[in-house]
Design an enzyme around this catalytic site. Structure first.
Site, short mmCIF file in Angstrom:
data_model
loop_
_atom_site.label_atom_id
_atom_site.label_comp_id
_atom_site.label_asym_id
_atom_site.label_seq_id
_atom_site.Cartn_x
_atom_site.Cartn_y
_atom_site.Cartn_z
N CYS A 198 25.39 52.91 10.68
CA CYS A 198 26.17 53.65 11.67
C CYS A 198 25.99 55.12 11.33
CB CYS A 198 27.63 53.20 11.68
SG CYS A 198 28.42 53.18 10.06
N ARG A 199 27.03 55.92 11.38
CA ARG A 199 26.86 57.32 11.00
C ARG A 199 26.89 57.49 9.48
NH1 ARG A 199 27.08 62.08 13.51
NH2 ARG A 199 27.82 61.14 15.46
#
Length: 834
Positions: free
Chosen positions: A778-779
């Site tokens: 994800c981030r």
């Protein structure tokens, strides 16, 4: 490519939850309720008493308007409304028992009223913030002032408002009433649902900054071309494919961002005075652009990251004024030296995550270059170093260059140019940075007349001006000489003739003497002294007349012999042209043979001296910056670099050898006065080199978990046979031609329903592991991707949540799924048990 979208592009994004500390051990069971709803029997939302590890449920944010607000943080999440301590479940009385704290629960209407009250515009304020307010239109309360509007009787002209920021709302159009803000300079409507820009917006003659990123533009809004006053325009994350021809008319525009659109090429209609240009995250393949050539006089920052550029066109050599160049995540294999060498103003060069395996030698000529990012490329020599090591300590920029011969040639050329300038200036103070990239120092002294031939380093009777550069540079002089001359520096030109005889091998501690034209000479020490050097000492006054006479006689003898030889050659040339040509060929071959022999001899001497120098250097460290009797003088060498510092130490050389080195934070010129002789050492400016790549963590066989930068590191992914990438965030695929992607567009908030994607994600992960390997990211690689990983392990290994959580945190200790995701994993555990 599979693409899942949970929220529409213009939907409201809740506030970001506070990030907690890393788990270590069993997850607290009281966080999860039996029904997975996230509530306990006391009716309060779950939270721990440790503020550093809570995941609070986001509440609707509020904001205020005042005259002292600025737009520096307009896109950040604003402070939520709270009522008491949200993380406190109970308090202890004197007996140690816990009592439930009373908490007032606001109804929806009460919250809305409170928000609207907090968002009341204060008359006369210059800035109005209304982020995350779910506005469907621009609030009419800002149209207040002393002059009523004839068109809108209930509204007035607001001449005080300068900045209007309404990001992350649901505004679908810009109303005509915006004309009642005649002095508005900054308008930000990012993350709304706009699809067009009305023509009447051009009536705002003072409007300088317009931000319309993350909206629903399918093409460039043409009416923007009529707002001549714009200096900043941001249209990130839309669906713009090209720019209109009229866009070039925005002559005041200096800052343009078209990040994350669908541009196929660098637009030709860029305005003439652009200084900052962001074209990252597009589909640009060709780096050639007429507009870049046209705006090269003003362009200082260029971002072409996350495109599909494979070749840097020669036209990019026009970027002579660019200070920051960002080329992350492209397909670049080679940096042309002719292009790189022209970027003389460059301070920051970002080249991470390409396919580069070699840097051109021309990079050492970029005197202003301070930051070089080379992460995730194909430099073999640094692959085995741990990423925790400091790049600035381990490596220098020369180690990323394979063409060492060209490197030495460029360094020599640069140093000789500096020496020429110093001679022309006839100065006794060193104010120029000498390139000292190679190993052994050489001392060149200016402002003297002749040189005696000695077997040891001479000591002058007067203070001289010595400039340090490296002995390896001299090799290039020898390699390019003929039998009579070699090129260095003179007072009038950039050439100094060195006579051939100085290179003949000397034995029994004899030195080679080189006589320079005019008043400068160079002496190359070839004996086994402690430090190889080239030095020009001052000759003794008593020997001056004799040496001058000897020089005159020697020059007359050479002149007479040369004249006789020239006359004989002219006669032979007239008699037989064929013989003349053959003679020249033979002569050149003989010269070449001699030079090759001399080159081998000198290279062998240089090699031995380098070894000896390194041994001496290890035993006696260099001069310390912070030792006794220092006198600092600041000298500016380059406009954009930190000024070097001159430190004068009047002390014995024996003391200097015993001093310990200190870390230098800036370029340094060290002048040591010893026995009436000054030695000057210039260290090269510090450069910060990033080479360490961030790599994902292996959780189970062929399953990796990491952050977004791990997904950028295509070289590492290919080397580790990763074929599939699961992105649990709203990021577009970076390398769709190299990997197979599944995009799950979901926000990292407690309310987000990630449970509905578990089955689809598990199927994709299985496929990736069968093909070779899968990366889940994800981030930050902490919450969303960690949840997907835990869900897969629960399903694949038929284990409960706690065991899957322990396996995941063992591989990546920083994971921390939000509270809502944890509840959904608990629910998934129950479903699997059925």
């Amino acid at each position: 490519m599979i693409f899942k979208k949970l929220f529409s592009k213009g939907s409201t994004s809740p506030t970001t939850r506070p990030r907690g500390a890393t788990f270590s051990g069993t997850f607290p069971t009281d966080v999860l309720s039996d029904d997975g709803s996230g509530t306990n029997t006391n009716g309060l939302s779950n939270s721990t008493t440790n503020p550093s590890s809570i995941h609070s449920t986001p509440t609707t944010p509020t904001t205020t308007a005042s005259t002292n607000l600025t737009n520096s943080n307009k896109l950040s999440t604003l402070a939520p409304i709270t009522n008491g301590n949200r993380s406190l479940r109970g308090s202890k009385d004197g007996s140690g028992t816990t009592k439930e704290s009373k908490k007032k629960v606001l109804t929806l209407n009460e919250k809305q009223k409170l928000l609207l009250k907090s968002m009341e515009y204060i008359k006369g304020s210059g800035t109005y913030y209304g982020n995350y307010m779910e506005f469907y239109e621009i609030p009419i309360q800002i149209y207040v002032g002393t002059e009523p509007s004839e068109t809108y009787p209930s509204l007035s002209y607001n001449t005080e408002l300068r900045s209007l920021i309404l990001d992350f709302n649901k505004i679908t159009e810009i109303p005509e009433q915006i004309g009642l803000l005649p002095n508005l300079k900054h308008l930000s409507l990012a993350a709304n649902q706009l699809s067009q820009v009305p023509e009447f917006l051009s009536q705002l003659k003072s409007l300088e900054s317009l931000e319309l990123g993350i909206n629903q533009f399918t093409s460039f809004p043409l009416n923007i071309c009529k707002i001549k006053s714009l200096t900043l325009l941001r249209l990130e994350t839309n669906n713009i494919k090209s720019l209109p021809d009229d866009f070039i008319n925005l002559e005041n525009l200096k800052d343009l961002s078209l990040l994350d659109n669908q541009l196929k090429e660098i637009p030709d209609s860029l305005p003439n005075n652009i200084e900052k240009l962001n074209l990252g995250c597009n589909d640009i393949i060709n780096s050639y652009s007429k507009s870049l050539i046209r705006i090269s006089h003003s362009l200082t920052t260029l971002n072409l990251s996350e495109n599909k550029i494979e070749v840097l066109d020669e036209s990019l050599s026009c970027l002579v004024n660019v200070k920051t160049l960002i080329l992350d995540c492209n397909m670049i294999k080679v940096i042309p030296g002719s292009v790189l060498g022209s970027w003389k103003s460059l301070v920051t060069l970002n080249l991470p995550h390409n396919f580069i395996s070699d840097l051109p030698a021309e990079i050492v000529t970029l005197d202003n270059l301070r930051i070089i990012d080379l992460r995730g490329n194909n430099f073999e020599f640094c692959k085995n170093y741990p990423s925790s090591e400091s790049s600035s300590i381990l490596f220098k920029i020369e180690e990323f260059i394979k063409d060492k011969e060209k490197l030495k040639s460029l360094i020599l050329k640069e140093n000789l140019e500096i020496l020429s300038k110093l001679k022309d200036d006839n100065s006794t103070t060193t104010t120029t940075n000498i390139n000292s990239n190679l190993d052994v120092p050489i001392i060149i002294t200016t402002n003297i007349e002749t040189i005696p031939t000695t077997s040891t380093t001479a000591t002058t009777t007067e203070t001289t001006n010595d400039i340090t550069f490296k002995i390896s540079d001299i090799t290039e002089i020898i390699e390019k000489t003929d039998t009579t001359t070699t090129t260095t520096t003179t007072n009038q030109t950039d050439n100094v003739k060195l006579e051939e005889k100085v290179y003949e091998k000397q034995e029994n501690d004899e030195n080679n003497s080189v006589t320079l034209e005019t008043t400068t000479t160079i002496s190359i020490a070839s004996d086994n002294t402690d430090e190889a050097s080239i030095q020009i000492p001052q000759k003794e006054d008593g020997d001056k007349e004799n040496l001058e006479n000897d020089d005159k006689l020697l020059q007359e003898s050479f002149s007479e012999n040369n004249n006789n030889n020239n006359n004989e050659k002219q006669q032979e040339q007239q008699e037989n042209p064929l013989k003349e040509s053959q003679g020249k060929i033979q002569q050149l071959e003989e010269e070449l043979e001699k030079l090759e022999q001399k080159q081998l001899e000198l290279k062998d001497k240089i090699r031995l001296e380098k070894i000896k120098y390194q041994e001496i250097q290890q035993q006696s460290p260099r001069l310390s910056q912070q030792e006794n009797n220092q006198e600092a003088i600041v000298v500016n060498t380059q406009p954009s670099s930190p000024p070097p510092t001159i430190i004068v130490n009047e002390q014995k050389s024996e003391k200097l050898e015993n001093e310990k080195p200190t870390k230098r934070e800036q370029p340094m010129v060290v002048v040591t006065k010893n026995n009436n002789k000054a030695e000057v050492e210039m260290t090269a400016p510090n450069q910060l080199i990033f080479w360490q790549s961030i790599v994902p963590d292996l959780i189970i066989d062929k399953l990796y978990l990491g952050c977004r930068e791990c997904a950028m590191n295509k070289s590492w992914l290919k080397d580790n046979n990763v074929t599939h990438i699961l992105t649990v965030a709203n990021f577009k695929p970076l390398y769709p031609d190299l990997f197979k992607y599944l995009i799950i567009n979901i926000d990292d908030v407690d309310e987000a329903n990630i449970y509905q994607y578990f089955k689809e994600m598990n199927t994709f992960i299985d496929e990736g592991r069968e093909k070779g390997g899968v990366l889940i990211h994800c981030r930050a690689g902490v919450s969303r991707s960690a949840t997907a990983t835990i869900a897969y392990i629960m399903m694949k290994n038929s284990v409960k949540f706690q065991e899957a959580f322990d396996i995941t945190i063992k591989g990546r200790s920083r994971i921390y799924p939000n509270r809502g995701f944890l509840n959904q994993l608990k629910k998934f555990e129950k479903d699997l048990s059925k």
